[in-house]
Design an enzyme around this catalytic site. Sequence first.
Site, PDB file in Angstrom:
ATOM      1  N   HIS A 250       0.786  -1.224  -0.017  1.00 53.65           N
ATOM      2  CA  HIS A 250      -0.075  -0.080  -0.091  1.00 53.65           C
ATOM      3  C   HIS A 250       0.853   1.149   0.213  1.00 53.65           C
ATOM      4  O   HIS A 250       1.930   1.170   0.577  1.00 53.65           O
ATOM      5  CB  HIS A 250      -1.002   0.205   1.193  1.00 53.65           C
ATOM      6  CG  HIS A 250      -2.157   0.864   1.100  1.00 53.65           C
ATOM      7  ND1 HIS A 250      -2.085   2.101   1.280  1.00 53.65           N
ATOM      8  CD2 HIS A 250      -3.370   0.589   0.697  1.00 53.65           C
ATOM      9  CE1 HIS A 250      -3.206   2.921   1.054  1.00 53.65           C
ATOM     10  NE2 HIS A 250      -4.090   1.901   0.675  1.00 53.65           N
ATOM     11  N   ASP A 298      -8.077  -5.111   0.183  1.00 61.06           N
ATOM     12  CA  ASP A 298      -8.422  -6.154  -0.558  1.00 61.06           C
ATOM     13  C   ASP A 298      -8.191  -7.496  -0.522  1.00 61.06           C
ATOM     14  O   ASP A 298      -9.007  -8.365  -0.672  1.00 61.06           O
ATOM     15  CB  ASP A 298      -7.859  -5.898  -1.944  1.00 61.06           C
ATOM     16  CG  ASP A 298      -8.386  -4.398  -2.832  1.00 61.06           C
ATOM     17  OD1 ASP A 298      -9.854  -4.247  -2.487  1.00 61.06           O
ATOM     18  OD2 ASP A 298      -7.974  -3.681  -3.267  1.00 61.06           O
TER      19      ASP A 298
HETATM   20  N1  COA Z   1       3.879  -8.068  -3.950  1.00 57.58           N
HETATM   21  C1  COA Z   1       5.104  -8.225  -4.359  1.00 57.58           C
HETATM   22  N2  COA Z   1       6.012  -7.120  -3.935  1.00 57.58           N
HETATM   23  C2  COA Z   1       5.444  -5.820  -3.878  1.00 57.58           C
HETATM   24  C3  COA Z   1       4.068  -5.776  -3.627  1.00 57.58           C
HETATM   25  C4  COA Z   1       3.395  -6.876  -4.017  1.00 57.58           C
HETATM   26  N3  COA Z   1       1.882  -6.804  -3.750  1.00 57.58           N
HETATM   27  N4  COA Z   1       3.653  -4.311  -3.443  1.00 57.58           N
HETATM   28  C5  COA Z   1       4.841  -3.815  -3.386  1.00 57.58           C
HETATM   29  N5  COA Z   1       6.042  -4.653  -3.641  1.00 57.58           N
HETATM   30  C6  COA Z   1       7.411  -4.377  -3.777  1.00 57.58           C
HETATM   31  C7  COA Z   1       7.590  -3.571  -5.020  1.00 57.58           C
HETATM   32  O1  COA Z   1       8.231  -4.445  -5.973  1.00 57.58           O
HETATM   33  C8  COA Z   1       8.613  -2.751  -4.509  1.00 57.58           C
HETATM   34  O2  COA Z   1       9.920  -3.474  -4.513  1.00 57.58           O
HETATM   35  P1  COA Z   1      11.311  -2.950  -5.061  1.00 57.58           P
HETATM   36  O3  COA Z   1      11.398  -1.806  -4.142  1.00 57.58           O
HETATM   37  O4  COA Z   1      12.264  -3.908  -4.751  1.00 57.58           O
HETATM   38  O5  COA Z   1      11.100  -2.521  -6.383  1.00 57.58           O
HETATM   39  C9  COA Z   1       8.356  -2.156  -3.322  1.00 57.58           C
HETATM   40  O6  COA Z   1       7.505  -3.216  -2.673  1.00 57.58           O
HETATM   41  C10 COA Z   1       7.713  -1.163  -3.251  1.00 57.58           C
HETATM   42  O7  COA Z   1       6.380  -1.231  -4.086  1.00 57.58           O
HETATM   43  P2  COA Z   1       6.009  -0.089  -5.063  1.00 57.58           P
HETATM   44  O8  COA Z   1       4.782  -0.716  -6.043  1.00 57.58           O
HETATM   45  O9  COA Z   1       6.949   0.721  -5.355  1.00 57.58           O
HETATM   46  O10 COA Z   1       4.905   0.771  -3.903  1.00 57.58           O
HETATM   47  P3  COA Z   1       3.950   1.644  -4.327  1.00 57.58           P
HETATM   48  O11 COA Z   1       3.482   2.604  -3.223  1.00 57.58           O
HETATM   49  O12 COA Z   1       4.258   2.634  -5.598  1.00 57.58           O
HETATM   50  O13 COA Z   1       2.533   0.804  -4.631  1.00 57.58           O
HETATM   51  C11 COA Z   1       0.963  -0.836  -4.683  1.00 57.58           C
HETATM   52  C12 COA Z   1       1.542   0.392  -3.961  1.00 57.58           C
HETATM   53  C13 COA Z   1      -0.454  -0.901  -3.795  1.00 57.58           C
HETATM   54  C14 COA Z   1       0.287  -0.178  -6.063  1.00 57.58           C
HETATM   55  C15 COA Z   1       1.558  -1.734  -4.537  1.00 57.58           C
HETATM   56  O14 COA Z   1       1.650  -2.394  -3.449  1.00 57.58           O
HETATM   57  C16 COA Z   1       0.905  -3.150  -5.554  1.00 57.58           C
HETATM   58  O15 COA Z   1       1.007  -3.124  -6.709  1.00 57.58           O
HETATM   59  N6  COA Z   1       0.063  -4.101  -4.825  1.00 57.58           N
HETATM   60  C17 COA Z   1      -0.480  -4.975  -5.428  1.00 57.58           C
HETATM   61  C18 COA Z   1      -1.905  -4.589  -5.869  1.00 57.58           C
HETATM   62  C19 COA Z   1      -2.943  -4.216  -4.827  1.00 57.58           C
HETATM   63  O16 COA Z   1      -3.186  -5.074  -4.117  1.00 57.58           O
HETATM   64  N7  COA Z   1      -3.536  -2.993  -4.931  1.00 57.58           N
HETATM   65  C20 COA Z   1      -4.514  -2.818  -4.007  1.00 57.58           C
HETATM   66  C21 COA Z   1      -3.961  -1.587  -3.089  1.00 57.58           C
HETATM   67  S1  COA Z   1      -5.169  -1.489  -1.637  1.00 57.58           S
END
Ligand code: COA
Length: 356
Positions: A250, A298
Amino acid sequence: MVEEIRVAKGLEGVIVDRTAIATTDREGNLLYRGYRVVDLAEKKDFESVAYLVFHGKLPSMDEKVQFSEFLVKNSRLDARVLEVMKLMKEPNIMNDLRSVVSLSPYSHKTNGELLMEIAAKMPSIIFHSDAAITGRKEIQVPNTTYAERFFSLLTGNADRKKAGYLEKLMIMYMEHEFNASTFALRVAASTLADPVSAVTAAISTLKGPLHGGANSEILQYLLKFRSDDEAVSFVMDKLARKEKIMGFGHRVYKIKDPRAQYVKSKLRTLREAEKFLSYAEAMENYMWEEKHIPANLDFYGALLMHTLGIEEKFYLPIFAASRVFGWSAHYMEQVSDNKIIRPQSEYTGPVGLEVP
Ligand code: COA
């Protein structure tokens, strides 16, 4: 010397405006208008919390009755809209939600009335979108709450206890300050586009798998496991392949999503959830040990809806039908103190090319 530009990719950490609608406090609790959302879910019904989020204060008895009556009165869809939906037979309910909301007539109404009318119609749009394909008929349940009516539209079942669980989940989903769909709505509102256009932008943005779309993918893996070990192996494989696991991570909650923990506590009270809850917790624990990434709303929300007998096709539409009250509050807040949202970019393309 050229000044260094710092690009805030994804606007991470950027405070773009002020809001009095929701925030997360120092202890990591989500607050709606100053109240902890878990306390609201324990003590108040959906209508009262929706009123609070939209109007900024909890309703008096009379205000709540009036608001509830308004939601019932405005829930029906125009016969012409129903005809269009039957012709469209759209298999993805979110597509119908987006298209049908955009058909809302918006003359002669205040922004507030129009927003609450859109919100009131969402459960019916979701039902009729599904009914256009399945041929289901609406069951009539007298003297019901918003959540009970919605639950019966979704499942054809008038179980009040289960509807109560859905109600708490919908309260969790209702509002979350500047999330992506709300931000899209505020960008539209900041151009002084009408509420119908702004809510349509929000629904379109919610649909993406990194935002609301995550909740329908979660069961695709969770239901396949037969043991905690299988659940953990799934996480290990995904992490080894550097793939994201839907339902984790998140932008705001880096340690715990309070909404996810609340929904998990509700799942613990449902015996039917026991087996899958064990797999879910095995995943959550492993993910935390390995990556320090918490489960989000979620993740446990999908499991709760499954346990309540709600089909997966409704998960994201339920999120939208809850969040629309938050979106509506943000529309009003944006236009009440408006400045067009128009950021800038760092240009990385060529310059000075000769036109051949
Ligand atoms: N599974 C595996 N790794 C994850 C992850 C997940 N669900 N969510 C984040 N990470 C990792 C990323 O790969 C990244 O790793 P890195 O630094 O080695 O590249 C790190 O954690 C930071 O993630 P990032 O995507 O840059 O964080 P963000 O704040 O930009 O994105 C979300 C937040 C919610 C978009 C992201 O966590 C995600 O895509 N989650 C899955 C989708 C989801 O469940 N969405 C509902 C949100 S309520």
